[in-house]
Design an enzyme around this catalytic site. Sequence first.
Site, mmCIF file in Angstrom:
data_model
loop_
_atom_site.group_PDB
_atom_site.id
_atom_site.type_symbol
_atom_site.label_atom_id
_atom_site.label_comp_id
_atom_site.label_asym_id
_atom_site.label_seq_id
_atom_site.Cartn_x
_atom_site.Cartn_y
_atom_site.Cartn_z
ATOM 1 N N THR A 1 -6.763 67.903 7.733
ATOM 2 C CA THR A 1 -7.489 68.938 8.473
ATOM 3 C C THR A 1 -8.913 68.954 7.934
ATOM 4 O O THR A 1 -9.127 69.298 6.765
ATOM 5 C CB THR A 1 -6.848 70.326 8.259
ATOM 6 N N LEU B 1 -5.629 63.541 3.472
ATOM 7 C CA LEU B 1 -6.495 63.875 2.340
ATOM 8 C C LEU B 1 -6.890 65.352 2.391
ATOM 9 O O LEU B 1 -6.735 66.011 3.419
ATOM 10 C CB LEU B 1 -7.734 62.971 2.402
ATOM 11 N N PRO B 2 -7.439 65.876 1.276
ATOM 12 C CA PRO B 2 -7.710 67.317 1.241
ATOM 13 C C PRO B 2 -8.733 67.809 2.275
ATOM 14 O O PRO B 2 -8.491 68.799 2.970
ATOM 15 C CB PRO B 2 -8.231 67.550 -0.182
ATOM 16 N N LYS C 1 -6.885 72.252 16.286
ATOM 17 C CA LYS C 1 -6.280 72.803 15.063
ATOM 18 C C LYS C 1 -7.029 74.076 14.614
ATOM 19 O O LYS C 1 -6.410 75.099 14.313
ATOM 20 C CB LYS C 1 -6.335 71.732 13.967
ATOM 21 N N LYS D 1 -9.409 78.068 4.342
ATOM 22 C CA LYS D 1 -10.051 76.768 4.622
ATOM 23 C C LYS D 1 -10.223 76.578 6.136
ATOM 24 O O LYS D 1 -11.301 76.224 6.608
ATOM 25 C CB LYS D 1 -9.196 75.634 4.039
HETATM 26 P P1 NAD Z 1 -2.561 67.805 -1.355
HETATM 27 O O1 NAD Z 1 -3.733 68.230 -2.189
HETATM 28 O O2 NAD Z 1 -1.185 68.087 -1.829
HETATM 29 O O3 NAD Z 1 -2.663 66.223 -1.073
HETATM 30 C C1 NAD Z 1 -3.853 65.508 -0.923
HETATM 31 C C2 NAD Z 1 -3.685 64.197 -1.694
HETATM 32 O O4 NAD Z 1 -4.843 63.390 -1.500
HETATM 33 C C3 NAD Z 1 -3.540 64.402 -3.201
HETATM 34 O O5 NAD Z 1 -2.347 63.758 -3.650
HETATM 35 C C4 NAD Z 1 -4.791 63.767 -3.779
HETATM 36 O O6 NAD Z 1 -4.601 63.189 -5.067
HETATM 37 C C5 NAD Z 1 -5.106 62.732 -2.731
HETATM 38 N N1 NAD Z 1 -6.491 62.278 -2.734
HETATM 39 C C6 NAD Z 1 -7.625 63.014 -2.855
HETATM 40 N N2 NAD Z 1 -8.715 62.225 -2.805
HETATM 41 C C7 NAD Z 1 -8.258 60.955 -2.663
HETATM 42 C C8 NAD Z 1 -8.887 59.686 -2.569
HETATM 43 N N3 NAD Z 1 -10.211 59.583 -2.613
HETATM 44 N N4 NAD Z 1 -8.117 58.597 -2.435
HETATM 45 C C9 NAD Z 1 -6.768 58.696 -2.378
HETATM 46 N N5 NAD Z 1 -6.087 59.878 -2.476
HETATM 47 C C10 NAD Z 1 -6.833 60.990 -2.621
HETATM 48 O O7 NAD Z 1 -2.815 68.455 0.086
HETATM 49 P P2 NAD Z 1 -1.736 68.606 1.273
HETATM 50 O O8 NAD Z 1 -1.111 69.947 1.212
HETATM 51 O O9 NAD Z 1 -0.894 67.382 1.314
HETATM 52 O O10 NAD Z 1 -2.725 68.660 2.539
HETATM 53 C C11 NAD Z 1 -3.326 67.488 3.048
HETATM 54 C C12 NAD Z 1 -4.084 67.853 4.321
HETATM 55 O O11 NAD Z 1 -3.176 68.415 5.264
HETATM 56 C C13 NAD Z 1 -5.185 68.901 4.104
HETATM 57 O O12 NAD Z 1 -6.288 68.568 4.893
HETATM 58 C C14 NAD Z 1 -4.530 70.196 4.569
HETATM 59 O O13 NAD Z 1 -5.478 71.139 5.053
HETATM 60 C C15 NAD Z 1 -3.645 69.681 5.702
HETATM 61 N N6 NAD Z 1 -2.480 70.547 5.991
HETATM 62 C C16 NAD Z 1 -1.698 71.012 4.961
HETATM 63 C C17 NAD Z 1 -0.611 71.822 5.272
HETATM 64 C C18 NAD Z 1 0.279 72.362 4.156
HETATM 65 O O14 NAD Z 1 1.071 73.276 4.434
HETATM 66 N N7 NAD Z 1 0.203 71.840 2.927
HETATM 67 C C19 NAD Z 1 -0.325 72.163 6.595
HETATM 68 C C20 NAD Z 1 -1.117 71.633 7.617
HETATM 69 C C21 NAD Z 1 -2.203 70.825 7.299
#
Ligand code: NAD
Length: 299
Positions: A96, A65-66, A171, A246
């Site tokens: 994260t 999740l975000p 992290k 973030k």
């Molecule tokens: P993203 O925004 O693409 O995905 C998050 C998903 O969660 C979305 O599809 C959203 O609709 C869903 N969501 C939000 N609230 C929800 C709820 N209440 N119930 C169900 N689904 C819900 O983000 P991401 O890039 O996939 O990142 C996810 C996590 O991973 C974050 O914490 C980010 O910091 C971490 N992260 C991302 C990366 C990267 O390169 N993208 C790298 C390392 C870590």
Amino acid sequence: MATIGFIGLGNMGAPMAANLLKAGHLVNGFDIAEGRAEALVAKGGRAAATAAEAAAAGDMVITMLPAGPEVRSVYLGDGGVLAHARRGALLIDCSTIDVETARAVARAAGDARFDMLDAPVSGGVIGAETASLTFMVGGGVEGFDRGRPVLAAMGRTIVHAGPAGNGQAAKICNNMILGVSMIAVCEAFSLAERLGLEAQTLFDISAKSSGQCWALTSYCPVPGPVPASPANRGYAPGFTAAMMLKDLRLAQQAAGASAAPTPLGAAAANLFQLFVDEGTGGFDFSAIYRFIRKPEVKI
Ligand code: NAD
């Protein structure tokens, strides 16, 4: 093979869930955004209509999740994971988030007699697609041993960092090193340019000297010396400046809460904030080089 409820099928969650399917696990996916669970069905998974349904379907629940508020609401709410997961299910949050939320949710999970792991990742979308993520895992040893084979379907390196919250601690400490060292490398190249020293020459020298670091030799922010770095493709991400901001903010939040002095971490967070305020959050974080070398910007 495990039956897994997967909540949060975004940029990272979707390819991670797809890798679980490839490894032969049954995956029940849920996302609040329309179409994301259906996309998982096209890859052989199942679509759950709610987070509760996804949680109830598995002997393991994984969330991606975000940020902290979404993790609290998905785990702790009435329709949430703790209220609906099967007895004995292992809960793994790969988002994260702040250390405090990770520990609070793990405590609530423990009170409800669930084992829970915080398992944030490094490796980005490409790592998620190629099942080569690094997982930094906080939680009990028993939960870690149970979760490890499933995490191995999505990643290459899986490290137990200690009790609940320590995955998130690892992290943000790692990414604070990265944010600070990237700025240091950018400042050095900017100074070199003004002193008439070629970027390639500085690179050749520092790559073999005490200034050597990952931000320089694997991810050089100046176009040229490292062909694979985002600097050579218009700073397309990679890892966005918004994500770096973030993580630096999370590090500052944790530093404040634990009274840890992190003056360079604070400076890096402020500088990335100024950079992102220019509308550049979608660029790779190494694009901060362009911001630092601009002659009119005083830092
Ligand atoms: P993203 O925004 O693409 O995905 C998050 C998903 O969660 C979305 O599809 C959203 O609709 C869903 N969501 C939000 N609230 C929800 C709820 N209440 N119930 C169900 N689904 C819900 O983000 P991401 O890039 O996939 O990142 C996810 C996590 O991973 C974050 O914490 C980010 O910091 C971490 N992260 C991302 C990366 C990267 O390169 N993208 C790298 C390392 C870590």
